[in-house]
Design a protein around this motif. Structure first.
Motif, PDB file in Angstrom:
ATOM      1  N   ALA A  17      43.389  30.767  42.038  1.00 23.58           N
ATOM      2  CA  ALA A  17      41.984  31.144  42.169  1.00 23.58           C
ATOM      3  C   ALA A  17      41.745  31.993  43.411  1.00 23.58           C
ATOM      4  CB  ALA A  17      41.109  29.892  42.203  1.00 23.58           C
ATOM      5  N   LEU A  18      42.369  31.621  44.523  1.00 30.37           N
ATOM      6  CA  LEU A  18      42.172  32.378  45.754  1.00 30.37           C
ATOM      7  C   LEU A  18      42.825  33.762  45.676  1.00 30.37           C
ATOM      8  CD1 LEU A  18      42.697  29.547  48.389  1.00 30.37           C
ATOM      9  CD2 LEU A  18      40.535  30.596  47.703  1.00 30.37           C
ATOM     10  N   SER A  21      40.639  35.903  43.554  1.00 29.08           N
ATOM     11  CA  SER A  21      39.428  36.281  44.285  1.00 29.08           C
ATOM     12  C   SER A  21      39.709  37.356  45.317  1.00 29.08           C
ATOM     13  CB  SER A  21      38.831  35.040  44.969  1.00 29.08           C
ATOM     14  OG  SER A  21      38.403  34.095  44.005  1.00 29.08           O
ATOM     15  N   ARG A  44      37.551  26.908  37.968  1.00 27.27           N
ATOM     16  CA  ARG A  44      36.529  26.748  39.016  1.00 27.27           C
ATOM     17  C   ARG A  44      37.154  26.053  40.216  1.00 27.27           C
ATOM     18  NH1 ARG A  44      32.161  22.839  39.786  1.00 27.27           N
ATOM     19  NH2 ARG A  44      32.729  21.869  37.797  1.00 27.27           N
ATOM     20  N   GLU A  51      33.161  28.348  46.844  1.00 24.77           N
ATOM     21  CA  GLU A  51      33.155  28.280  45.388  1.00 24.77           C
ATOM     22  C   GLU A  51      33.666  29.580  44.778  1.00 24.77           C
ATOM     23  OE1 GLU A  51      29.521  26.989  43.697  1.00 24.77           O
ATOM     24  OE2 GLU A  51      29.411  25.163  44.916  1.00 24.77           O
ATOM     25  N   HIS A  52      34.577  29.448  43.829  1.00 26.32           N
ATOM     26  CA  HIS A  52      35.157  30.593  43.131  1.00 26.32           C
ATOM     27  C   HIS A  52      35.264  30.242  41.651  1.00 26.32           C
ATOM     28  CE1 HIS A  52      36.603  32.255  47.035  1.00 26.32           C
ATOM     29  NE2 HIS A  52      36.790  30.975  47.331  1.00 26.32           N
ATOM     30  N   ALA A  54      37.459  31.796  38.865  1.00 27.80           N
ATOM     31  CA  ALA A  54      38.513  32.785  38.610  1.00 27.80           C
ATOM     32  C   ALA A  54      38.749  32.935  37.118  1.00 27.80           C
ATOM     33  CB  ALA A  54      39.800  32.362  39.313  1.00 27.80           C
ATOM     34  N   ALA A 164      44.614  35.928  50.828  1.00 33.67           N
ATOM     35  CA  ALA A 164      43.912  34.908  50.052  1.00 33.67           C
ATOM     36  C   ALA A 164      43.797  33.567  50.757  1.00 33.67           C
ATOM     37  CB  ALA A 164      44.624  34.710  48.708  1.00 33.67           C
TER      38      ALA A 164
END
Length: 331
Positions: A17-18, A21, A44, A51-52, A54, A164
């Motif tokens: 996710a990071l 992002s 999520r 909060e992300h 992806a 990230a």
């Protein structure tokens, strides 16, 4: 960069996710409900790094050839996962982010043409439900060169990851792994009792057992020539004290680790596996100490007893009370 994350659980999901992002093209591998959830609504991530949501490409195995592979499966699943993705991996560099010891060795056996980096995720994350991961402690990832990787590759890939997540580079990934292994001793007793790490450390009898397992690990590591690396402010000299002090004084170390976790109950990764009905990594955590001792003609009775109780809970599905645990692990 095209990045393939093999294993989208708590650690792999956080990194995926990071990285997404940060603008990277990320594909993840997952199974069952997690795969279905990511395909349907993305992954999520919330908690320590914000909060992300992806939107990731998700498959059972990699569909594209990445420029970097992040291996974040449980240790016991690593060989199978690498074999299943071998045609896509080829000679692609692999960052092995796993608890315990032996991850780089397994990766080198399964992907001998790939340069390898070792990674230690110091952050704490919980896989709460399919498609949802929460970061409970936003801490760095330590990376170091493994088989086939030189300093230039290490620094280049560390720079990509640093876009990230906070990154620390080490020149001794093995020493860092041993220190992280010792810190991860907080995981076993929660898996046996169903209590959080903080609750285990608050219990006098359980805290004494945890300290004994850590002291035993330090003493064995010293005898086989391990030099502990500095991780999370934990130095080799501090661990030397844990190995030398009587249990009543050595208990300050698990207390320190629990305080650093804060007030939010931390179940530990091993208990999370138990709750999901999955096999744990205990053979690669406390069990790694037992195996390392045996290789050098030594014994690790406290760690061996802890491993046996975790396996018992895996089989029976019933947690043990602190009193029962204390009666079955003789110090």
């Amino acid at each position: 960069m095209r990045i393939g994350v093999i294993g989208a659980g708590a650690v792999g999901g956080t990194l995926a996710a990071l990285l997404a992002s940060a603008g990277h093209e990320v594909e993840v591998t997952a199974r069952g409900a997690q795969l279905d959830a990511i395909r349907a609504g993305g992954l999520r991530l919330d908690g320590g790094w914000g909060e992300h949501l992806a939107r990731l490409t998700a498959n059972a195995t990699l569909a594209e050839t990445p420029e970097l592979v992040v291996l974040a499966t449980k240790a016991q699943d690593a060989a199978t996962a690498l074999a299943a993705n071998a045609t896509r991996i080829g000679s692609t560099p692999i960052l092995v982010v796993q608890n315990g010891l032996g991850g780089l060795r397994v990766a080198h056996e399964e992907a001998p043409d790939s340069p390898l980096l070792g990674g230690l995720a110091l952050f704490a994350a919980s896989y709460l439900e399919p498609g949802h991961v929460t970061v409970t402690a936003a801490l760095p990832v330590i990376v170091g060169a493994g088989p086939g990787a030189d300093r230039a590759q290490l620094e280049s890939l560390a720079a990509v990851l640093a876009e990230a997540v906070p990154i620390e580079v080490t020149d001794d990934i093995t020493g860092a792994q041993w220190t992280k292994l010792l810190i991860n001793h907080v995981n076993a007793l929660p898996a046996i009792t169903g209590l959080s790490v903080q609750e285990v450390v608050a219990d006098r009898g359980l805290r004494r057992i945890m300290t004994a397992s850590m002291r035993e690990t330090v003493r064995i590591a010293r005898r086989i020539g391990v030099r502990f690396g500095r991780v999370q402010g934990v130095s080799g000299s501090l661990l030397g004290l844990v190995g030398a002090l009587p249990l009543v004084l050595g208990q300050q170390f698990p207390r320190l680790l629990a305080r650093r976790m804060g007030a939010v109950p931390n179940p530990g990764s091993t208990l999370q596996s138990i709750r999901r009905g999955q096999l744990t990594e205990i053979d690669y955590l406390n069990g790694a100490v037992v195996a390392a001792a045996a290789e050098h003609g030594l014994t690790a009775p406290v760690n061996a007893a802890i491993v046996a109780l975790v396996h018992e809970v895996e089989r029976a599905g019933t947690f043990l009370s602190p009193t029962e645990v204390a009666s079955r692990i003789i110090l």
